[in-house]
Design a protein around this motif. Structure first.
Motif, PDB file in Angstrom:
ATOM      1  N   VAL A 217       0.918  -1.739  -0.309  1.00 40.17           N
ATOM      2  CA  VAL A 217      -0.063   0.075  -0.134  1.00 40.17           C
ATOM      3  C   VAL A 217       1.256   0.592   0.481  1.00 40.17           C
ATOM      4  O   VAL A 217       2.132   1.162   0.089  1.00 40.17           O
ATOM      5  N   PRO A 218       0.779   2.635  -0.400  1.00 42.28           N
ATOM      6  CA  PRO A 218       1.056   3.360  -0.594  1.00 42.28           C
ATOM      7  C   PRO A 218       1.870   4.386   0.449  1.00 42.28           C
ATOM      8  O   PRO A 218       2.608   5.731   0.435  1.00 42.28           O
ATOM      9  N   PHE A 219       1.050   4.547   1.590  1.00 47.79           N
ATOM     10  CA  PHE A 219       1.436   5.020   2.432  1.00 47.79           C
ATOM     11  C   PHE A 219       2.987   5.120   2.965  1.00 47.79           C
ATOM     12  O   PHE A 219       2.732   6.222   3.828  1.00 47.79           O
ATOM     13  N   TYR A 220       3.634   4.406   2.888  1.00 47.72           N
ATOM     14  CA  TYR A 220       5.144   5.070   3.421  1.00 47.72           C
ATOM     15  C   TYR A 220       6.206   6.293   2.252  1.00 47.72           C
ATOM     16  O   TYR A 220       6.728   6.488   2.170  1.00 47.72           O
ATOM     17  N   GLY A 221       4.800   5.990   1.262  1.00 50.04           N
ATOM     18  CA  GLY A 221       5.642   6.645  -0.125  1.00 50.04           C
ATOM     19  C   GLY A 221       7.281   5.985  -0.275  1.00 50.04           C
ATOM     20  O   GLY A 221       7.987   6.538  -0.883  1.00 50.04           O
ATOM     21  N   GLN A 222       6.722   4.522  -0.181  1.00 48.11           N
ATOM     22  CA  GLN A 222       7.668   3.272  -0.865  1.00 48.11           C
ATOM     23  C   GLN A 222       8.460   2.246  -1.347  1.00 48.11           C
ATOM     24  O   GLN A 222       9.332   1.537  -1.978  1.00 48.11           O
ATOM     25  N   GLY A 223       6.821   2.191  -2.641  1.00 47.97           N
ATOM     26  CA  GLY A 223       6.782   0.585  -3.248  1.00 47.97           C
ATOM     27  C   GLY A 223       7.832   1.415  -4.578  1.00 47.97           C
ATOM     28  O   GLY A 223       8.508   0.271  -4.665  1.00 47.97           O
ATOM     29  N   MET A 224       7.927   2.035  -5.019  1.00 43.88           N
ATOM     30  CA  MET A 224       9.207   2.682  -6.477  1.00 43.88           C
ATOM     31  C   MET A 224      10.199   2.897  -5.537  1.00 43.88           C
ATOM     32  O   MET A 224      10.620   1.938  -6.292  1.00 43.88           O
ATOM     33  N   ASN A 225      10.312   2.792  -4.627  1.00 45.38           N
ATOM     34  CA  ASN A 225      11.838   3.692  -3.747  1.00 45.38           C
ATOM     35  C   ASN A 225      12.481   1.755  -3.315  1.00 45.38           C
ATOM     36  O   ASN A 225      13.762   1.426  -4.219  1.00 45.38           O
ATOM     37  N   SER A 226      11.418   1.414  -2.740  1.00 44.84           N
ATOM     38  CA  SER A 226      11.615  -0.183  -2.579  1.00 44.84           C
ATOM     39  C   SER A 226      12.385  -1.081  -4.150  1.00 44.84           C
ATOM     40  O   SER A 226      12.520  -1.769  -3.920  1.00 44.84           O
ATOM     41  N   GLY A 227      11.277  -1.139  -4.958  1.00 46.51           N
ATOM     42  CA  GLY A 227      11.753  -0.921  -6.212  1.00 46.51           C
ATOM     43  C   GLY A 227      13.246  -1.132  -7.072  1.00 46.51           C
ATOM     44  O   GLY A 227      13.592  -1.596  -7.394  1.00 46.51           O
ATOM     45  N   PHE A 228      12.950   0.029  -6.733  1.00 47.19           N
ATOM     46  CA  PHE A 228      14.237   0.419  -6.949  1.00 47.19           C
ATOM     47  C   PHE A 228      15.565  -0.212  -6.106  1.00 47.19           C
ATOM     48  O   PHE A 228      16.659  -0.225  -6.732  1.00 47.19           O
ATOM     49  N   GLU A 229      15.609  -0.529  -5.492  1.00 46.44           N
ATOM     50  CA  GLU A 229      16.109  -0.646  -4.417  1.00 46.44           C
ATOM     51  C   GLU A 229      16.499  -2.163  -4.262  1.00 46.44           C
ATOM     52  O   GLU A 229      17.285  -2.665  -4.627  1.00 46.44           O
TER      53      GLU A 229
END
Ligand SMILES: Cc1cc2nc3c(=O)[nH]c(=O)nc-3n(C[C@H](O)[C@H](O)[C@H](O)COP(=O)(O)OP(=O)(O)OC[C@H]3O[C@@H](n4cnc5c(N)ncnc54)[C@H](O)[C@@H]3O)c2cc1C
Ligand SMILES: NC(=O)C1=CN([C@@H]2O[C@H](COP(=O)(O)OP(=O)(O)OC[C@H]3O[C@@H](n4cnc5c(N)ncnc54)[C@H](OP(=O)(O)O)[C@@H]3O)[C@@H](O)[C@H]2O)C=CC1
Ligand SMILES: Nc1ccccc1C(=O)C[C@H](N)C(=O)O
Length: 445
Positions: free
Chosen positions: A305-317
């Motif tokens: 879910v988008p609430f930490y603003g981390q979906g894309m960031n974790s995918g980039f990681e």
């Protein structure tokens, strides 16, 4: 595993495009099959949110592939949360220390930059080619273009085809594959605050705005043209809910009463409310992410879910970690693939759980005096003992050298200590007298 030369990627979204750049730079011949039209020609990206919050875990890989200066020009730093109460009064809560911020960026704009950079490195992107099947034994991907079915054989296939990944769906039919999905009770709808008459920002530009209302919330992220993209996170059913707002009067009255300052800045509210889709929110977990010579990355393996603003960031990681492992094991994929999934799975699970918890923080706790004091005390500890106590939000958002799983564990210990602090009588009066060193020592023990 025999030497890998040709790599096929499904999906030229944010993660697939970035991964292709890393791989092309290492000398692989990469082809991406993307189901949608080229957004650069179509002039508009489909689906999902219009803008995203990019933070340190996403920045580092962008830097590594040489895109820092291009992306820097595209972002608007958001230094903290600006909370709006029912009367329109504002409270500001910084995200981190002086100079730290998360960054609002256009999804379509970032995707274009990544695709351009990929093509410059020699990656071939084939649009309107939808992956429809896979032969895991022979690494053959089947795809459809204009109604005709084709096949592509390669040495390795990477599924970066998003939350509703076809590659993952096909893996689900292989032996010992674990999968779970969970839709939350809330959906979301995007709305808009246009620029002011002179082209400026109607509300504070360098903040992520939140209208916390207990069980639901409205948020707004700034865009470069002076507008804000607002997102209403709201239950599908119940009162109030998407279901209960049936006509123009109900929508108008609800917004006027619940978000009065935002309502005054939303001239296209009714049009946006009716025209924009009500989308759902899902957590997806899967494992393993590797089947023979096929690997899942990004939302395809772990949608959150988008609430930490981390979906894309974790995918980039994911992309950065995979590239690091290729360095460590000199491109021996037989070692890299198992290592990658073993290492990343606990981190993906951690950010998935943290993201669900952050919804409660954003929609409810940020309006709570105790919560704000807790954050203030932790910020003070961080200021005095920066090496020994980094608040959970900062570990997740600004400390790309700390794994998500580690951040979550430390955050749990910090919470137990802070729960006791907050239970002290008259803490609101006496907090400045707390022995912070003692709290830090408890965390270290
Ligand atoms: C409302 C919302 C807000 C968000 N905000 C943030 C945020 O602020 N910060 C953040 O870090 N993350 C955010 N996210 C999460 C972020 O959007 C995702 O984590 C990210 O887009 C994942 O990238 P991806 O490349 O794995 O998948 P996607 O971006 O979904 O890309 C997948 C690509 O694969 C293509 N595709 C799909 N099926 C096929 C097929 N069969 N064949 C070929 N191609 C196919 C799609 O067309 C697409 O181009 C948000 C998500 C939502 C829903
Ligand atoms: N973590 C999260 O909460 C996420 C939420 N979403 C939400 O999910 C929806 C899809 O977003 P996005 O991929 O950008 O764009 P689309 O809504 O355009 O979906 C793209 C493709 O994914 C497939 N798909 C969509 N929804 C489902 C579903 N429920 N079950 C199975 N397959 C599905 C469909 O493929 P086909 O036509 O082949 O069936 C569709 O064409 C949106 O509502 C989005 O907001 C998306 C990603 C992450
Ligand atoms: N990008 C988002 C999209 C949807 C919901 C939240 C965010 C956030 O980034 C929230 C931010 N990390 C916060 O904790 O205030």
């Amino acid at each position: 595993m025999k030497s890998v030369k040709n790599i096929t990627i499904a999906g030229a979204g944010l993660v697939g495009s970035l991964m292709s750049i890393y791989l092309a730079k290492r000398g692989y011949k990469v082809t991406i099959f993307e189901g949608r039209k080229d957004i650069r020609a179509a002039g508009k990206a489909e689906g999902r949110s219009i803008n995203l919050a990019l933070s340190n875990r996403g920045w580092l890989p962008l830097k590594e592939v040489g895109l820092e200066s291009t992306v820097e020009k595209m972002v608007i730093p958001m230094r903290g949360r600006m909370m709006h109460d029912e009367e329109g009064f504002l409270t500001f809560q910084p995200y981190g220390r002086e100079g730290q911020a998360i960054n609002s960026i256009s999804r379509g704009g970032l995707n274009e930059v990544l695709m351009n950079a990929a093509e410059k490195e020699g990656v071939e992107i084939k649009f309107e080619c939808k992956c429809v099947g896979i032969n895991f034994d022979e690494s053959i991907l089947h795809y459809e273009n204009a109604g005709t079915r084709y096949s592509q054989k390669s040495d390795l296939i990477i599924g970066a085809d998003g939350a509703f990944s076809v590659i993952r769906r096909l893996m689900q039919r292989t032996d010992r594959f674990n999968y779970s999905q969970h839709y939350i009770e809330h959906g979301y709808k995007e709305l808009s605050i246009p620029p002011s008459a002179n082209g400026g920002f109607e509300i504070e530009k360098n903040a992520l705005h939140i209208w916390p209302r207990g069980n639901f919330m409205l948020i707004a992220l700034p865009n470069q043209d002076g507008s804000f993209t607002c997102t209403l996170f709201f239950p599908f059913e119940g009162s109030p809910s998407f279901e209960s707002l049936k006509n123009d009067d109900q929508i108008r009255n609800f917004f006027q009463k619940t978000f009065p300052d935002a309502y005054n800045l939303m001239p296209s509210l009714l049009k946006d409310f009716h025209n924009n889709p009500t989308s759902s929110l899902i957590t997806i977990k899967s494992y393993p992410w590797v089947k023979n010579r096929t690997l899942l990355i990004g939302d395809a393996s772990h949608a959150i879910v988008p609430f930490y603003g981390q979906g894309m960031n974790s995918g980039f990681e994911d992309c950065r970690v995979l590239n690091d492992l290729l360095n460590d094991y000199e491109d021996d994929w037989s070692k890299v693939l198992p290592k990658f999934q073993e290492q990343r799975k606990p981190d993906a699970d951690a950010i998935s759980d943290l993201a669900l918890k952050n919804f409660i923080e954003m929609r409810d706790l940020v309006g709570d005096e105790d919560f704000l004091l807790r954050k203030k005390i932790e910020a003070k500890i961080y200021e005095q003992f920066p090496q020994k106590w980094v608040p959970l939000y900062s570990m997740v958002t600004f400390k790309e050298d700390i794994r998500y799983s580690e951040a979550m564990k430390t955050g749990e210990k910090q919470k137990a200590i802070m729960d006791k602090v907050m239970a002290q009588t008259d803490i609101h009066k006496n907090w400045e007298k707390l022995d912070l060193k003692k709290l830090v020592d408890q965390l270290q023990s």
